[in-house]
Design a protein around this motif. Structure first.
Motif, PDB file in Angstrom:
ATOM      1  N   GLN A 142     -18.657  48.597  17.584  1.00 24.94           N
ATOM      2  CA  GLN A 142     -18.714  47.228  17.088  1.00 24.94           C
ATOM      3  C   GLN A 142     -19.597  46.333  17.964  1.00 24.94           C
ATOM      4  O   GLN A 142     -19.809  45.164  17.641  1.00 24.94           O
ATOM      5  N   GLY A 143     -20.104  46.909  19.059  1.00 27.92           N
ATOM      6  CA  GLY A 143     -20.964  46.155  19.952  1.00 27.92           C
ATOM      7  C   GLY A 143     -22.420  46.485  19.728  1.00 27.92           C
ATOM      8  O   GLY A 143     -22.954  46.303  18.630  1.00 27.92           O
ATOM      9  N   THR A 144     -23.068  46.985  20.785  1.00 31.46           N
ATOM     10  CA  THR A 144     -24.485  47.366  20.699  1.00 31.46           C
ATOM     11  C   THR A 144     -24.602  48.836  21.086  1.00 31.46           C
ATOM     12  O   THR A 144     -24.995  49.173  22.196  1.00 31.46           O
ATOM     13  N   PRO A 145     -24.227  49.726  20.187  1.00 33.02           N
ATOM     14  CA  PRO A 145     -24.143  51.153  20.506  1.00 33.02           C
ATOM     15  C   PRO A 145     -25.498  51.839  20.588  1.00 33.02           C
ATOM     16  O   PRO A 145     -26.531  51.293  20.186  1.00 33.02           O
ATOM     17  N   SER A 194     -12.881  54.003  24.241  1.00 25.41           N
ATOM     18  CA  SER A 194     -13.778  52.859  24.068  1.00 25.41           C
ATOM     19  C   SER A 194     -14.563  52.883  22.771  1.00 25.41           C
ATOM     20  O   SER A 194     -15.330  51.955  22.502  1.00 25.41           O
ATOM     21  N   THR A 205     -14.734  49.701  20.351  1.00 28.54           N
ATOM     22  CA  THR A 205     -15.460  48.592  20.953  1.00 28.54           C
ATOM     23  C   THR A 205     -16.943  48.906  21.009  1.00 28.54           C
ATOM     24  O   THR A 205     -17.795  48.051  20.740  1.00 28.54           O
ATOM     25  N   TYR A 206     -17.241  50.122  21.368  1.00 25.26           N
ATOM     26  CA  TYR A 206     -18.626  50.595  21.472  1.00 25.26           C
ATOM     27  C   TYR A 206     -19.362  50.444  20.144  1.00 25.26           C
ATOM     28  O   TYR A 206     -20.465  49.864  20.080  1.00 25.26           O
ATOM     29  N   CYS A 229     -26.513  49.872  24.999  1.00 29.54           N
ATOM     30  CA  CYS A 229     -27.114  48.887  24.108  1.00 29.54           C
ATOM     31  C   CYS A 229     -28.260  49.505  23.337  1.00 29.54           C
ATOM     32  O   CYS A 229     -29.032  50.286  23.871  1.00 29.54           O
ATOM     33  N   LEU A 250     -19.306  51.038  27.314  1.00 26.81           N
ATOM     34  CA  LEU A 250     -19.231  49.683  26.811  1.00 26.81           C
ATOM     35  C   LEU A 250     -20.507  48.905  27.090  1.00 26.81           C
ATOM     36  O   LEU A 250     -20.777  47.896  26.459  1.00 26.81           O
TER      37      LEU A 250
END
Length: 425
Positions: free
Chosen positions: A93-96, A87, A90-91, A28, A25
């Motif tokens: 949709q975030g900054t993978p 995860s 979430t991963y 980035c 999570l």
């Protein structure tokens, strides 16, 4: 994997090395930069924790080889398998990370349709990957979003030395299989190792029983929500499973797959229905491991279908360096990548790329390739062939409920169908 008669993914059309152990999570993407060469950086998320065993070692070796060959800094984000799975949404949709390990099948297609992974069609064709693998990499829009690296069969694994000591042979029929299990019990050995603490391993048992009893086409239709889960066919699968449970290790919900594998390694259990990664848990006994596919249960259905999941890589659409991610993804499908992962490896890693060297393959790898190549129909595994929400929020607790109370088949199947109707419509 070149057999044109095999239906690999009928379900797909249904809808320099820096190593770190950061949380998935917290991963980035970095600033966009060159794809390869001095100053280039690519972030690589993998579903194996640092130091967790052969699977981690292979991915680390592959990353190191790419870094050296392309003069690119590869930042490795290593996360344990279950955390990665739980995860992933979430991963993404975030900054993978730019590139990450993933699977063929419905799960890949869902991410493509949701816009969470990048179209890598411009990287195809990838030399050494045939049309079957391209099909496995293709989403319903006809574009490729996945680069295959390896595959492995699910089968019944056993220790050759224990079979030889007891005069046992791989069964050729269901009657042979039942007699073998009875003999094992008579000698104080639990016939089938079993661990479902993580929720997904028991899916493999449902898959193979459904394919043996109802056929591959029915199985894929069921995974797609086109058949009813409270049907007589599905109830028949659970009823057959119930008759086999006395031959399994008791209390599977308190045991991980690694612990179940260890029981086979110790000779406490005679067989284990799992993928070839079973060897990762008992690597010191790799040379003593063999397998056979689950026997025929209905002569009208046969035994020519099995689970053989394809593993590989995707490029995260939210990754900061798309060019670098795509360049690495294309290389990851090459023979060089497979050879780097297999160099000196004891545990099975069967390369998807036809140009990869087989000189380091052990007997288990060679047999795995032969068995999968001879199969008429290949499924990807329940949690890859069906809707992710259905697999995780419905089937895991439902199968575990069945394992707790195998006599309540009507209740379990009615509950599954009610939830399936809500998810699939």
């Amino acid at each position: 994997m070149a057999a044109t008669r095999r239906n690999v993914l009928r379900g797909i059309g249904l809808s320099g090395l820096a190593v770190g152990g950061a949380s998935l999570l917290a991963a980035c993407g970095g600033d966009s930069g060159p794809a390869t060469g001095s100053g280039a950086t690519v972030k690589f998320g993998i579903n194996e924790a640092e130091g967790s065993g052969p699977a981690y070692d292979r991915l680390k070796a592959i990353a190191a080889a790419y870094g050296k060959e392309s003069d690119t800094e590869v930042k490795l984000n290593a996360v344990d398998h279950n955390t990665f799975q739980e995860s992933i949404n979430t991963y993404l949709q975030g900054t993978p990370d730019d590139v990450f390990t993933w699977f063929a099948g419905f799960r890949m297609a869902q991410f493509a349709e949701a816009g969470l992974i990048s179209d890598v069609s411009d990287q195809w064709p990838i030399d050494g990957l045939n049309d079957s693998f391209k099909q496995a990499a293709t989403a319903p829009d006809g574009k490729q979003y996945f680069v295959p690296v390896s595959y492995y069969p699910w089968a019944l694994f056993y220790r050759k030395s224990i079979f030889e000591k007891n005069g046992w042979a791989p069964p050729e029929s269901n009657n042979d299989f039942m007699e073998l299990m009875k003999d094992m019990q008579g000698k104080g050995i639990t016939p089938i190792a079993f661990g479902d603490k993580d929720g997904w391993p028991a899916m493999g048992t449902f898959d193979i029983l459904n394919m043996r009893l109802n056929g591959f086409d029915y199985h894929m239709s069921l995974m797609a929500g086109e058949e009813k889960w409270d049907s007589d066919e599905v109830k028949g699968v659970f009823e057959t499973w119930r008759t086999l449970l006395p031959y399994h290790q008791a209390d599977p919900l308190g045991r991980t797959w690694q612990e179940a594998a260890t029981s086979m390694g110790k000779g406490e259990s005679g067989m284990y229905l799992l993928g070839t990664f079973v060897v990762d848990a008992i690597a010191d006994q790799a040379d003593d491991i063999d397998f056979f596919t689950f026997p025929e249960l209905d002569s009208a259905i046969g035994a020519d279908a099995l689970d053989a999941p394809i593993d590989g890589f995707c490029v995260a659409s939210a990754g900061k360096n798309q060019e670098a991610g795509k360049a690495m993804a294309k290389w990851l499908g090459s023979a060089a990548a497979a050879d780097a992962g297999n160099a000196g490896a004891d545990a099975p890693f069967i390369a998807a790329n036809e140009g990869a060297s087989t000189s380091s393959y052990n007997d288990l790898q060679k047999k795995s390739a032969e068995v999968v190549g001879a199969a008429a129909n290949i499924a990807q595994f329940m949690d890859r062939d069906t809707n992710a929400d259905f697999a995780n929020t419905v089937m895991i607790p439902s199968i575990q409920a069945f394992l707790k109370d195998p006599d309540d088949i009507d209740g379990v199947t009615a509950s599954i169908q009610e939830q399936a109707a809500s998810i699939f419509g």
